[in-house]
Every structure is written in structure tokens, then in C-alpha cells.
Design an enzyme around this catalytic site. Structure first.
Site, mmCIF file in Angstrom:
data_model
loop_
_atom_site.group_PDB
_atom_site.id
_atom_site.type_symbol
_atom_site.label_atom_id
_atom_site.label_comp_id
_atom_site.label_asym_id
_atom_site.label_seq_id
_atom_site.Cartn_x
_atom_site.Cartn_y
_atom_site.Cartn_z
ATOM 1 N N TRP A 1 100.835 104.724 49.874
ATOM 2 C CA TRP A 1 101.863 105.529 49.135
ATOM 3 C C TRP A 1 102.928 104.413 48.656
ATOM 4 O O TRP A 1 103.289 103.305 49.465
ATOM 5 C CB TRP A 1 102.579 106.151 50.326
ATOM 6 N N ASP B 1 101.717 105.559 60.220
ATOM 7 C CA ASP B 1 102.336 106.467 59.462
ATOM 8 C C ASP B 1 101.955 108.052 59.671
ATOM 9 O O ASP B 1 100.609 108.122 59.037
ATOM 10 C CB ASP B 1 102.634 106.040 58.011
ATOM 11 N N LYS C 1 106.208 117.841 55.638
ATOM 12 C CA LYS C 1 105.091 118.705 55.150
ATOM 13 C C LYS C 1 104.572 119.860 55.921
ATOM 14 O O LYS C 1 104.384 120.811 55.561
ATOM 15 C CB LYS C 1 103.696 117.689 54.733
HETATM 16 N N1 PMP Z 1 104.473 108.557 54.438
HETATM 17 C C1 PMP Z 1 103.585 109.003 53.431
HETATM 18 C C2 PMP Z 1 102.129 108.642 53.516
HETATM 19 C C3 PMP Z 1 103.967 110.005 52.581
HETATM 20 O O1 PMP Z 1 103.052 110.436 51.799
HETATM 21 C C4 PMP Z 1 105.368 110.621 52.760
HETATM 22 C C5 PMP Z 1 105.818 111.579 51.751
HETATM 23 N N2 PMP Z 1 105.425 111.652 50.539
HETATM 24 C C6 PMP Z 1 106.285 109.886 53.535
HETATM 25 C C7 PMP Z 1 105.705 108.836 54.377
HETATM 26 C C8 PMP Z 1 107.628 110.247 53.729
HETATM 27 O O2 PMP Z 1 108.054 111.687 53.777
HETATM 28 P P1 PMP Z 1 109.603 112.198 53.906
HETATM 29 O O3 PMP Z 1 110.482 111.072 53.946
HETATM 30 O O4 PMP Z 1 109.494 112.980 52.825
HETATM 31 O O5 PMP Z 1 109.628 112.937 55.260
#
Ligand code: PMP
Length: 396
Positions: free
Chosen positions: A130, A210, A245
Site C-alpha cells: 500500500w 497490518d 472497511k
Molecule cells: N492498511 C492498508 C493495507 C490499507 O489498504 C488501508 C486503507 N486503504 C489502511 C491500512 C488504512 O486504513 P484507514 O486508515 O482508512 O483505516
């Protein structure tokens, strides 16, 4: 003073959204954006979330701060969901939860914690990963390294990954995606996780897992296989979790930093540091999202409603993966894209090249990231044949 400041280009995905919005083709399809979409192309507020919010409007008594570690009830539920309610790690009281502003906030806490408490440790990221991993960890001043994750054909390269992990200097930090790898969609099998565990243990590496898509792959418990394997078999693990998500509460910024230590003494030491890291960054996390999650988990009815809808979302994505490959069969392309049905989560490294992606955009108004990453949830019964015909056209 501002005069010499240079303008930098915006996020590539934001540029993609803008180009999509400006496209007047009524058949246009957006496979670029990184959020879940339902059959109507909408990112819905989940039913249990709506119900919990109604309840909160009536019951919420204060807007006072919730403390640097956030809502303890939320932390408790997150630990149980991530590690399993009967986890030996919880029984040993060696896991600590610090609520964070989204998964990104948890990653930043992890980055600052490593920078301040484990100086000199590099962090190893999958290539690709990411893109914001690069931003967050370098902003905290960490040295970034990478290990291979896909081969030249953009298929999972587990042998390459494992060989690279074996060569990481002892004590460094290795970032692993728990499930639904973003951007590739390639996840590790149980046997592969076991091999990763062995290498991580042999080399004395610190895994940072993660976990942004629990429930989007094969199920809440199934998706936690790797996380739980590491947590139960290693002394020390960091996990960054996100509710963006699986609760669909992207804008409520709801996540968690989890530290697992050798024993509860060490855990409390680490925990005390995290309160400072959080305070120095943003003081207290936002409370609405964690209140939603805690309200849902406090009610068996709302929990069942949430699990059911999450199951529907996961089922839709996995069905679309099958349908996509089936719709490419008449074009003789099902073998070439068979991996799409095996991948998990919203994202797929399709194997389409940057040239294919450009042609899809220019000739067919289909938008995806240059790497050939598609958001499978952007497909629907209505656009599937259109997309597959277009792919057949550009790969010929
Ligand atoms: N880690 C990964 C691999 C992700 O794809 C995302 C969101 N696209 C996140 C962390 C962070 O998500 P958020 O900060 O929106 O909770």
C-alpha cells in the site's frame, strides 16, 4: 517565506477519480477507488452501524475526552475479534490495545514507537505494498527496505519473499499484510504463514502485521489465521487494525494499535509509551466510530446483523471474482486471469500492463491504477460484460 515552496503532484488515485468524474461516457467504470461498492456502485452505511448510531444519539451522555488509549470497551472487543475470544495471548494478559484514528493512525503510532523505542531498526515492506506505508514510515524517520512479493508476471513470488526474509538483519521489523493484500490480492496459505513464522522466529524479527480487511477475505476468523499464528507463537508482535472497511466507517477514523509482549510486565511498559506517542500526535482519538463498534458488539442482535452484512459484502466480492473469470472464458482468457478468482479482498493485480490500463481508459472509459490493480468491488452484473469485452479488446 512561502515563495520557494514547490507544488507537488496530488495522489495518483485522486487524479484518477477526477478524470473519471470528468468523463462523459455513460458506460464508464471506476475500478480505481479504494472503497467497497455494492451492486449499485454505492459505499453503503451498514445496517448495524445505522442502528447503533440511532441508539447513540439517544444514549450518549458526554463528549468529554476518551483518553489516549481510547475507549477500553472498544479495545477489548477489537482484541477479541483480532486474536480470538479464547486466545491464550489474552488469557496471559500480554496484549495491549490503543485506539487510533483509523488504520493509518495505528501505523503512524507503530512508526513513531519504533523510531523512539527501537532506534536503528529498519522496516521491511512487501514490494509492492500500500503506497501510504512508504509515506507513513518515512515521515516517522524510519529506514525503509523491501522484500519481493510478486514476480515479473505479477504473480505471488513466495519463494522470493521467503529468501529475502531469511536475509533480513536480525531484529529488524517486517511488515506483513494479514489478509487481502493491498494492492495485489495475493494472500499466504496456512503452510506459507507457518514458514514465515519460522523465519521470523529464527531471525528474531519483529513482525508488524497490518490488518485492514478482517472479514473481507474468507471470514472473520479465517482472515485472522496468520495474525493469530504469530501472536500465539512469538513473544513480540505489533498489529495495526482498521474498522474502516469491515464496518464501512471509513470517515469515522477508527482503528487500533495492538502490542503483544512477552508478558504483562513488558506489555504495560510498551503501553505506557503508546499513551505518550498518541498524546504527542493527536492527544485523544475520535470517539464516534469506536462508540459505534462498541454499541454493535454490546448487542447480540446488532453483532449478528453486522456479521451478516459483512458476509454479504465478502460474498459479493468473491462471487464477482468468479464471474469475472467466467466472463473472460468466451474470449479464451479465463486461464490467463484465473488468479483473479484465487485472490482475496477488494484488490486484484490483474496482470494488465500500464499500456493495457491506458487503452482501457482512453478507448473504453474504464479506470484503474497504472499497476493493473483493479478494485473488484467496482464491478457489477451491469458492467461485467462491458469490462471483459474491453479487456479482450486491449490484450489481443
Ligand atoms: N492498511 C492498508 C493495507 C490499507 O489498504 C488501508 C486503507 N486503504 C489502511 C491500512 C488504512 O486504513 P484507514 O486508515 O482508512 O483505516
Amino acid at each position: 517565506m512561502f515563495e520557494p515552496i514547490e507544488r507537488v503532484p496530488g495522489d495518483a488515485i485522486l487524479g484518477l477519480i477526477e478524470a473519471f468524474n470528468n468523463d462523459s461516457n455513460p458506460d464508464k467504470v471506476d475500478l480505481g477507488v479504494g472503497v467497497y461498492r455494492d451492486e449499485q456502485g454505492i459505499t453503503p452505511v451498514m445496517r448495524a452501524v445505522k442502528a447503533a448510531e440511532q441508539q447513540l444519539i439517544d444514549d450518549e451522555k458526554t463528549k468529554a475526552y476518551i483518553g489516549s488509549h481510547g475507549d477500553p470497551e472498544y479495545g477489548h472487543f477489537v482484541l477479541e475479534t483480532v486474536l480470538g475470544a479464547n486466545s491464550p495471548v489474552l488469557a496471559a494478559n500480554r496484549a495491549s490495545a490503543t485506539q487510533s484514528p483509523g488504520g493509518t493512525g495505528a501505523l503512524r503510532l507503530a512508526a513513531d514507537f519504533i523510531a523512539s523505542q527501537l532506534p536503528g531498526k529498519s522496516i521491511w515492506l512487501s514490494d509492492p505494498t500500500w503506497p501510504n506505508h512508504l509515506g507513513v514510515f518515512s515521515a516517522a524517520g524510519l529506514n525503509l527496505e523491501k522484500y519481493p512479493y510478486v514476480d515479473a508476471d505479477n504473480r505471488l513470488d513466495f519463494d522470493g519473499m521467503l529468501a529475502a526474509l531469511k536475509a533480513i538483519p536480525e531484529g529488524d521489523v517486517v511488515l506483513l499484510h494479514a489478509c487481502c493484500h493491498n494492492p495485489t490480492g495475493f494472500d499466504l496459505s496456512h503452510e506459507q504463514w507457518q514458514q514465515v513464522l519460522d523465519v521470523v522466529r529464527d531471525r528474531g524479527l519483529l513482525p508488524l502485521v497490518d490488518f485492514a480487511y478482517q472479514g473481507f477475505g474468507d471470514g472473520l476468523d479465517e482472515d485472522a489465521f496468520g495474525v493469530r499464528l504469530l501472536a500465539e507463537n512469538l513473544d513480540e508482535v505489533i498489529i495495526t487494525q482498521s474498522c474502516s472497511k469491515n464496518f464501512g466507517i471509513y470517515r469515522e477514523r477508527t482503528g487500533c494499535f495492538i502490542a503483544i509482549a512477552r508478558n504483562s510486565e513488558d506489555m504495560e511498559d510498551v503501553r505506557s509509551q503508546l499513551a505518550i506517542t498518541a498524546r504527542e500526535n493527536y492527544s485523544n482519538p475520535p470517539a464516534h466510530g469506536s462508540a459505534i463498534v462498541a454499541t454493535i458488539f454490546n448487542s447480540p442482535e446488532l453483532t449478528a446483523m453486522w456479521r451478516e452484512e459483512l458476509g454479504e459484502m465478502r460474498g459479493r466480492i468473491n462471487q464477482l471474482r468468479q464471474d469475472f473469470v467466467a466472463a473472460l472464458a468466451p474470449h479464451g482468457l479465463d486461464q490467463r486471469f484465473a488468479h483473479v478468482a484465487e485472490q482475496r479482498g477488494m484488490f486484484s493485480y490483474t496482470g494488465l500492463t500500464a499500456d493495457h490500463v491506458a487503452q482501457l481508459r482512453d478507448k473504453h472509459s474504464i479506470y484503474m491504477v497504472k499497476s493493473g490493480r483493479a478494485n473488484v468491488a467496482g464491478l457489477s452484473k451491469d458492467n461485467l460484460d462491458y469490462v471483459c469485452n474491453a479487456i479482450a479488446d486491449v490484450v489481443k
